[in-house]
Scaffold this active site. Structure first.
Site, mmCIF file in Angstrom:
data_model
loop_
_atom_site.group_PDB
_atom_site.id
_atom_site.type_symbol
_atom_site.label_atom_id
_atom_site.label_comp_id
_atom_site.label_asym_id
_atom_site.label_seq_id
_atom_site.Cartn_x
_atom_site.Cartn_y
_atom_site.Cartn_z
ATOM 1 N N ARG A 183 35.264 39.965 27.184
ATOM 2 C CA ARG A 183 35.951 39.065 26.258
ATOM 3 C C ARG A 183 37.024 39.810 25.468
ATOM 4 O O ARG A 183 38.083 39.256 25.155
ATOM 5 C CB ARG A 183 34.936 38.409 25.315
ATOM 6 C CG ARG A 183 35.582 37.380 24.390
ATOM 7 C CD ARG A 183 34.572 36.686 23.507
ATOM 8 N NE ARG A 183 33.794 35.704 24.255
ATOM 9 C CZ ARG A 183 32.488 35.747 24.412
ATOM 10 N NH1 ARG A 183 31.802 36.732 23.883
ATOM 11 N NH2 ARG A 183 31.856 34.803 25.083
ATOM 12 N N ALA A 184 36.769 41.081 25.145
ATOM 13 C CA ALA A 184 37.752 41.856 24.393
ATOM 14 C C ALA A 184 39.059 41.989 25.172
ATOM 15 O O ALA A 184 40.155 41.882 24.599
ATOM 16 C CB ALA A 184 37.189 43.236 24.066
#
Length: 683
Positions: free
Chosen positions: A291-292
């Protein structure tokens, strides 16, 4: 055309009047940038603003709505559908081809901390269901926030399941309701903004990761900046209209820039080199999951659009990484937030790598394939080990490891006091006895708003129990003159569902820090056990407090709070030594609990006394400690005594204290859940 049903928007402090908001290094520049980027590209996933009290968090968020470009909506639609959207995921649809269009400002919807799930998602229209027998969906706050801003102040105090619900809706762009005979889906694309004061508790790392961006805000320390903030605020409070008018041109320019960036963001190119650089940064900072990487890429694209560029550059990636990565590096609440700027600069280097040229096909060799190495087929020994395929362009050569020798600095010797804690472990569950009625949590049994339904009552809160309501009204229908048709209801007929779940508690640690506890190994074991219990309290959403007693007196080291990281810091700094004022420690604990009972009467306390049971300070120390224990018993305080006594010759005084308190007696070595399992297996 204006929507006459919209209430007049309150006059907010102008966004462009915030001191330093237009400067990257200004006191509020990073927060303003994060808010603007997530409005340019809502797919970023929202913003979490962390900061101490009085740092203009709410002021800036409320001001943001005033500079956002107005939107077109379908007239009369409760779900703010976009006329240009062919899908029209609205329960009020379908709409005609020549639907009437209204233009209105972007809404700022504020979610109260005490909101229920029905208030957020929407629910069955109760009045029409009971009076007309008709099933109709009543929209919640997510429907009102569609295509706008959803603001949650003190988001860390919001129940975890509601935070999950909001983040899921923000990520999927829709909300789905399945309850009470209602099955409805509607669009819910909004910018989620949460603000919080870390002193009141942290969000779980799993929830932190779901926020796209996070910024830390602190009040400026320069006197000139602080004076300018006060000057502008007082001018606004004196004459809001005139103050806002003086910034009208700046507000319009900001709106135009946001609108231009929103139009450009879909055309910004994220090159292969930029994408690889983002992946390298996320890998270097050891963030969990992917997700980062996705959030950093979307933020970098939005940052390029904000600056009017059609291609992502290195400074876009740097700005995005500073907003998207710091909160994803926290594995537990005791980890310090932030990121290593030097490491970021080292990984980013000086420029984006050029995309590699496609490899040319090798020419056929009539003598057969050659070994890798020199063109003539030989391999040079000097080339062995010199290839660096994973190097980042611009990376400096790594410094060689220093050779051991007389000039090398020796490792620092450990300090004698205070003694630090070891690595925390999973603890056994400590609970308050009986069934409470406090705030929803994960520790003790309680009657709460969530959980399994165990009955119904005529008084209560939460959702109405429809079946029990009908049963209560049925015997009175003839007396009320019903001859057919709809059911005749009265207020006394209403029944509310009674649910049994888990509550959070106030866990107050009363820690013996006297000389008998000062042995390094014992104090390290005690601090590790308390740190583990603090981590358990964090996961179960409890409040925690810390009372220490040593050298003739007791002290409230940490008033009850949701911030367990502050409790861990106070514990780490705790010294030890002196005589044991056990009575004073118990009396101070009783005083703190009595005050908290007045402040928060619904939250049940759990007192954890960490001691070896000795009382050596003052005359009649043992008798006074017994009287203090009797006072806690009279207050109805649930207690656990963690016995820290060790060695072959044990007096068993902590066990005597536990009996006096009516408390559970727990040797410090059995605080661990694994240790408890070993004891059970041995038995």
């Amino acid at each position: 055309m204006a929507d006459e049903r919209e209430p007049p928007m309150p006059l907010h402090y102008p966004f462009s009047a915030v001191v330093g908001a237009d400067e990257p290094d200004g006191p509020f520049g990073e927060m303003a940038l994060a808010l603007l980027l997530t409005t340019i590209s809502p797919e970023v996933g929202g913003v979490l603003v962390r900061g101490e009290k009085g740092t203009a968090k709410s002021t800036i968020v409320r001001a943001l709505a005033d500079v956002l470009p107005p939107i077109d909506v379908v007239a009369g639609d409760r779900f703010s559908s976009d006329p240009r959207d062919d899908t029209h995921l609205s329960p009020d649809g379908p709409f005609a081809a020549d639907v009437e269009v209204e233009t209105r400002p972007v809404r700022l919807v504020e979610l109260p901390v005490g909101a229920s799930e029905d208030r957020v998602l929407g629910s069955l229209h109760l009045e029409r269901a009971l009076s007309e027998g008709r099933t109709e969906y009543e929209p919640g706050l997510l429907a009102r926030a569609h295509r706008g801003l959803l603001y949650v102040d003190e988001v860390n105090l919001l129940h975890d399941h509601l935070v999950d619900l909001l983040l899921d809706a923000a990520a999927m762009g829709r909300a789905t309701v399945e309850r009470d005979g209602v099955s409805v889906s509607h669009a819910a694309r909004f910018v989620l903004v949460g603000t919080m004061n870390p002193e009141e508790g942290e969000l779980r790392p799993q929830l932190l990761d779901r926020f796209g961006l996070t910024v830390e805000v602190a009040a400026p320390r320069e006197p000139a900046l602080r004076a300018e903030v006060v000057r502008r605020r007082m001018a606004f409070d004196t004459d809001p209209g005139a103050f806002s008018a003086s910034y009208a041109a700046a507000q319009r320019a900001l709106t135009d820039r946001i609108q231009a960036a929103q139009a450009l963001v879909g055309r910004v190119e994220l090159g292969e080199g930029a994408l690889m650089k983002i992946a390298e940064v996320c890998a270097a900072f050891d963030v969990d999951g992917l997700r980062a990487d996705i959030v950093t890429a979307r933020t970098a694209v939005a940052h390029a659009a904000w600056h009017g560029r059609d291609r992502v550059r290195l400074d876009d990636i740097r700005a995005a990484a500073r907003l998207a990565l710091p909160h994803r590096r926290r594995r537990n609440p005791f980890d310090a937030p932030g990121m290593d700027e030097d490491l970021l600069d080292q990984v980013l280097g000086d420029d984006l790598p050029e995309p590699p040229d496609p490899p040319e096909p090798p020419e056929p060799d009539p003598d057969g394939p050659s070994e890798p190495g020199d063109p003539d087929g030989t391999s040079s020994a000097e080339d062995e080990g010199t290839s660096r395929p994973h190097d980042v362009p611009g990376d400096p050569e790594p410094d060689p490891e220093p050779e051991p020798g007389p000039s090398a600095p020796a490792p620092s010797a450990p300090t004698s006091t205070p003694v630090g804690a070891g690595q925390p472990y999973r603890t056994r569950l400590l609970t308050a006895s009986g069934t409470g009625a406090g705030e929803s949590g994960r520790r003790s049994r309680a009657i709460t708003e969530r959980g399994r339904r165990v009955g119904a009552s005529s008084t209560g809160r939460g959702p109405v129990h429809l079946l029990e309501t009908v049963r209560a009204a049925a015997p009175h229908q003839a007396a009320r003159g019903r001859s057919g048709g709809r059911l005749l209801l009265r207020s006394p007929d209403l029944r509310y569902a009674t649910r049994e779940g888990k509550e959070s508690n106030l866990v107050l640690f009363c820690v013996d820090a006297s000389g008998s506890m000062a042995a390094r190994r014992r104090m390290e074991q005690v601090k590790t056990a308390i740190l583990s219990l603090l981590l358990d309290a964090y996961r179960r959403r409890d409040k925690v407090g810390l009372v220490t007693f040593r050298a003739g007196s007791a002290e409230l080291a940490l008033p009850p709070t949701h911030s367990v990281d502050i409790a861990a810091t106070r514990l780490e700094e705790l010294p030890a030594g002196g005589r044991t004022p056990l009575a004073e420690g118990l009396l101070e604990a009783a005083r703190v609990l009595a005050v908290e009972r007045l402040r928060d009467p619904r939250r049940r306390p759990l007192l954890v006394v960490v001691t070896d049971g000795r009382a050596t300070h003052g005359r009649d120390a043992v008798d006074r400690s017994r009287l203090a224990a009797d006072l806690l018993v009279a207050q109805g305080v649930a207690s656990v005594v963690v016995d820290c006594e060790s060695g072959a010759m044990r007096l068993g005084l902590a066990g005597v204290l536990a009996t006096r308190l009516g408390a559970e007696h727990l040797p410090v070595g059995e605080v661990s859940a694994e240790a408890l399992a070993d004891v059970v297996r041995a038995a």
